[in-house]
Design a protein around this motif. Sequence first.
Motif, PDB file in Angstrom:
ATOM      1  N   PRO A  17      74.784  77.179   8.920  1.00  0.00           N
ATOM      2  CA  PRO A  17      74.636  76.705  10.331  1.00  0.00           C
ATOM      3  C   PRO A  17      73.162  76.210  10.394  1.00  0.00           C
ATOM      4  O   PRO A  17      72.410  76.394   9.649  1.00  0.00           O
ATOM      5  CB  PRO A  17      74.536  78.067  10.930  1.00  0.00           C
ATOM      6  N   ALA A  18      73.261  75.037  11.134  1.00  0.00           N
ATOM      7  CA  ALA A  18      71.982  74.286  11.341  1.00  0.00           C
ATOM      8  C   ALA A  18      71.035  74.736  12.094  1.00  0.00           C
ATOM      9  O   ALA A  18      71.535  75.749  13.167  1.00  0.00           O
ATOM     10  CB  ALA A  18      72.201  72.769  11.499  1.00  0.00           C
ATOM     11  N   GLY A  53      71.160  65.817   4.707  1.00  0.00           N
ATOM     12  CA  GLY A  53      70.288  66.912   4.196  1.00  0.00           C
ATOM     13  C   GLY A  53      69.348  67.603   5.083  1.00  0.00           C
ATOM     14  O   GLY A  53      68.346  68.468   4.946  1.00  0.00           O
ATOM     15  N   VAL A  54      69.460  67.418   6.480  1.00  0.00           N
ATOM     16  CA  VAL A  54      68.476  67.837   7.226  1.00  0.00           C
ATOM     17  C   VAL A  54      69.444  68.828   8.175  1.00  0.00           C
ATOM     18  O   VAL A  54      70.003  68.662   8.852  1.00  0.00           O
ATOM     19  CB  VAL A  54      67.816  67.015   8.106  1.00  0.00           C
ATOM     20  N   PRO A  55      68.924  70.196   7.955  1.00  0.00           N
ATOM     21  CA  PRO A  55      69.561  71.282   8.783  1.00  0.00           C
ATOM     22  C   PRO A  55      69.223  71.497  10.195  1.00  0.00           C
ATOM     23  O   PRO A  55      68.679  72.764  10.459  1.00  0.00           O
ATOM     24  CB  PRO A  55      69.133  72.520   7.973  1.00  0.00           C
ATOM     25  N   LEU A  56      69.340  70.359  10.989  1.00  0.00           N
ATOM     26  CA  LEU A  56      69.066  70.387  12.439  1.00  0.00           C
ATOM     27  C   LEU A  56      70.460  70.210  13.272  1.00  0.00           C
ATOM     28  O   LEU A  56      71.052  69.470  12.746  1.00  0.00           O
ATOM     29  CB  LEU A  56      67.963  69.509  12.766  1.00  0.00           C
ATOM     30  N   ARG A  57      70.338  70.659  14.549  1.00  0.00           N
ATOM     31  CA  ARG A  57      71.345  70.632  15.328  1.00  0.00           C
ATOM     32  C   ARG A  57      71.374  69.437  16.148  1.00  0.00           C
ATOM     33  O   ARG A  57      70.994  69.426  17.346  1.00  0.00           O
ATOM     34  CB  ARG A  57      71.483  71.897  16.204  1.00  0.00           C
ATOM     35  N   ILE A  58      71.662  68.029  15.692  1.00  0.00           N
ATOM     36  CA  ILE A  58      71.538  66.757  16.038  1.00  0.00           C
ATOM     37  C   ILE A  58      72.943  66.074  15.355  1.00  0.00           C
ATOM     38  O   ILE A  58      73.252  66.143  14.253  1.00  0.00           O
ATOM     39  CB  ILE A  58      70.291  66.214  15.476  1.00  0.00           C
ATOM     40  N   TYR A  59      73.655  65.424  16.389  1.00  0.00           N
ATOM     41  CA  TYR A  59      74.471  64.491  15.690  1.00  0.00           C
ATOM     42  C   TYR A  59      74.382  63.024  16.456  1.00  0.00           C
ATOM     43  O   TYR A  59      73.872  62.940  17.519  1.00  0.00           O
ATOM     44  CB  TYR A  59      75.982  65.092  15.550  1.00  0.00           C
ATOM     45  N   VAL A  60      75.066  61.982  15.767  1.00  0.00           N
ATOM     46  CA  VAL A  60      75.177  60.765  16.528  1.00  0.00           C
ATOM     47  C   VAL A  60      76.727  60.370  16.397  1.00  0.00           C
ATOM     48  O   VAL A  60      77.349  60.967  15.668  1.00  0.00           O
ATOM     49  CB  VAL A  60      74.224  59.654  15.783  1.00  0.00           C
ATOM     50  N   TYR A  61      77.139  59.557  17.213  1.00  0.00           N
ATOM     51  CA  TYR A  61      78.183  58.900  17.177  1.00  0.00           C
ATOM     52  C   TYR A  61      78.402  57.621  17.821  1.00  0.00           C
ATOM     53  O   TYR A  61      77.479  57.199  18.648  1.00  0.00           O
ATOM     54  CB  TYR A  61      79.116  59.954  18.382  1.00  0.00           C
ATOM     55  N   ALA A  62      79.122  56.821  17.414  1.00  0.00           N
ATOM     56  CA  ALA A  62      79.650  55.603  18.048  1.00  0.00           C
ATOM     57  C   ALA A  62      81.109  55.161  17.730  1.00  0.00           C
ATOM     58  O   ALA A  62      81.720  55.526  16.771  1.00  0.00           O
ATOM     59  CB  ALA A  62      78.632  54.578  17.005  1.00  0.00           C
ATOM     60  N   ALA A 136      87.372  62.977  21.734  1.00  0.00           N
ATOM     61  CA  ALA A 136      86.971  64.647  21.788  1.00  0.00           C
ATOM     62  C   ALA A 136      87.266  64.950  20.268  1.00  0.00           C
ATOM     63  O   ALA A 136      86.403  65.836  20.014  1.00  0.00           O
ATOM     64  CB  ALA A 136      88.161  65.289  22.498  1.00  0.00           C
ATOM     65  N   ARG A 137      87.965  64.296  19.369  1.00  0.00           N
ATOM     66  CA  ARG A 137      87.788  64.668  18.004  1.00  0.00           C
ATOM     67  C   ARG A 137      86.495  64.464  17.371  1.00  0.00           C
ATOM     68  O   ARG A 137      86.145  65.251  16.500  1.00  0.00           O
ATOM     69  CB  ARG A 137      89.125  63.820  17.437  1.00  0.00           C
ATOM     70  N   ILE A 138      86.023  63.323  17.862  1.00  0.00           N
ATOM     71  CA  ILE A 138      84.600  63.177  17.077  1.00  0.00           C
ATOM     72  C   ILE A 138      83.785  64.253  17.456  1.00  0.00           C
ATOM     73  O   ILE A 138      82.850  64.470  16.693  1.00  0.00           O
ATOM     74  CB  ILE A 138      84.055  61.603  17.640  1.00  0.00           C
ATOM     75  N   MET A 139      83.597  64.520  18.845  1.00  0.00           N
ATOM     76  CA  MET A 139      82.552  65.660  19.147  1.00  0.00           C
ATOM     77  C   MET A 139      83.165  66.770  18.486  1.00  0.00           C
ATOM     78  O   MET A 139      82.065  67.593  17.983  1.00  0.00           O
ATOM     79  CB  MET A 139      82.825  65.722  20.668  1.00  0.00           C
ATOM     80  N   GLN A 140      84.244  67.246  18.403  1.00  0.00           N
ATOM     81  CA  GLN A 140      84.695  68.567  17.741  1.00  0.00           C
ATOM     82  C   GLN A 140      84.157  68.507  16.081  1.00  0.00           C
ATOM     83  O   GLN A 140      83.560  69.365  15.557  1.00  0.00           O
ATOM     84  CB  GLN A 140      86.062  68.850  17.859  1.00  0.00           C
ATOM     85  N   HIS A 141      84.534  67.344  15.539  1.00  0.00           N
ATOM     86  CA  HIS A 141      84.245  67.049  13.802  1.00  0.00           C
ATOM     87  C   HIS A 141      82.750  67.207  13.775  1.00  0.00           C
ATOM     88  O   HIS A 141      82.262  67.960  12.905  1.00  0.00           O
ATOM     89  CB  HIS A 141      84.775  65.736  13.490  1.00  0.00           C
ATOM     90  N   GLU A 142      81.915  66.480  14.545  1.00  0.00           N
ATOM     91  CA  GLU A 142      80.402  66.593  14.289  1.00  0.00           C
ATOM     92  C   GLU A 142      79.768  67.839  14.797  1.00  0.00           C
ATOM     93  O   GLU A 142      79.031  68.326  13.956  1.00  0.00           O
ATOM     94  CB  GLU A 142      79.758  65.376  15.049  1.00  0.00           C
ATOM     95  N   PHE A 143      80.454  68.630  15.797  1.00  0.00           N
ATOM     96  CA  PHE A 143      79.989  69.954  16.283  1.00  0.00           C
ATOM     97  C   PHE A 143      80.105  70.976  14.864  1.00  0.00           C
ATOM     98  O   PHE A 143      79.175  71.593  14.557  1.00  0.00           O
ATOM     99  CB  PHE A 143      80.335  70.340  17.361  1.00  0.00           C
ATOM    100  N   ASP A 144      81.168  70.931  14.443  1.00  0.00           N
ATOM    101  CA  ASP A 144      81.761  71.751  13.090  1.00  0.00           C
ATOM    102  C   ASP A 144      80.541  71.603  12.123  1.00  0.00           C
ATOM    103  O   ASP A 144      80.093  72.468  11.617  1.00  0.00           O
ATOM    104  CB  ASP A 144      82.936  70.957  12.602  1.00  0.00           C
ATOM    105  N   HIS A 145      80.151  70.449  11.953  1.00  0.00           N
ATOM    106  CA  HIS A 145      78.971  70.005  10.757  1.00  0.00           C
ATOM    107  C   HIS A 145      77.910  70.935  11.099  1.00  0.00           C
ATOM    108  O   HIS A 145      77.132  71.438  10.358  1.00  0.00           O
ATOM    109  CB  HIS A 145      78.497  68.597  10.645  1.00  0.00           C
ATOM    110  N   LEU A 146      77.605  71.093  12.477  1.00  0.00           N
ATOM    111  CA  LEU A 146      76.287  72.083  12.711  1.00  0.00           C
ATOM    112  C   LEU A 146      76.502  73.352  12.611  1.00  0.00           C
ATOM    113  O   LEU A 146      75.402  74.009  12.571  1.00  0.00           O
ATOM    114  CB  LEU A 146      75.923  71.707  14.128  1.00  0.00           C
ATOM    115  N   ASP A 147      77.813  73.806  12.471  1.00  0.00           N
ATOM    116  CA  ASP A 147      78.115  75.318  12.124  1.00  0.00           C
ATOM    117  C   ASP A 147      78.432  75.432  10.627  1.00  0.00           C
ATOM    118  O   ASP A 147      78.766  76.374  10.355  1.00  0.00           O
ATOM    119  CB  ASP A 147      79.239  75.731  13.182  1.00  0.00           C
ATOM    120  N   GLY A 148      78.143  74.472   9.752  1.00  0.00           N
ATOM    121  CA  GLY A 148      78.385  74.772   8.166  1.00  0.00           C
ATOM    122  C   GLY A 148      79.944  74.392   8.069  1.00  0.00           C
ATOM    123  O   GLY A 148      80.335  75.111   7.091  1.00  0.00           O
TER     124      GLY A 148
END
Length: 188
Positions: A17-18, A53-62, A136-148
Amino acid sequence: MAVLPIRIMGDPVLHSPASRVDEITDEVRALVDDMFETMDTAPGVGLAAPQVGVPLRIYVYAYVDDEDRPWRGAIVNPELWMRPLEPGDPDPDEEAEGCLSFPGERFPLRRSDEVLVTGTGLDGEKVRIQVSGWRARIMQHEFDHLDGILYVDRLGDGDWKTVQKIARKRGWGRPGAAWLPGVDDLDA
């Protein structure tokens, strides 16, 4: 701005988790600029800070929708709410996903069709995004990354075994595995 190496499945930063961002600083804004540059070069529709490589709760999308309208942003410390998943198996044509941290592959995965994401923007403003479908799929996918969690971690047994074979064959599944968009010849 710089293109950053994208970590590949097996790197510990992807499987932990970030941490929350305490303050939006110039360093955080510079990281987000680099994340956009990296995502665009890859190319991808989303990128989470742990992927570079940065363990912070941030994501970008486009994402550009069917009417050529762009949808682009960054979210710091997001929270995610979603409708319950529809029961059943995913449609491999409509619900297949890929990931820049498992490049060159796509697998079907059932996701919720509607989500609400709240968080903070780079200027400290509150962000509230309610979307459905591909967004919605993009948001869930990137959010998952923040939880490892990588999307391949959510696959059924058959696809999971295939993922393991691909990772072994390509030398992934170890700390430090990464690729550099625009330099390495990987199909993400």
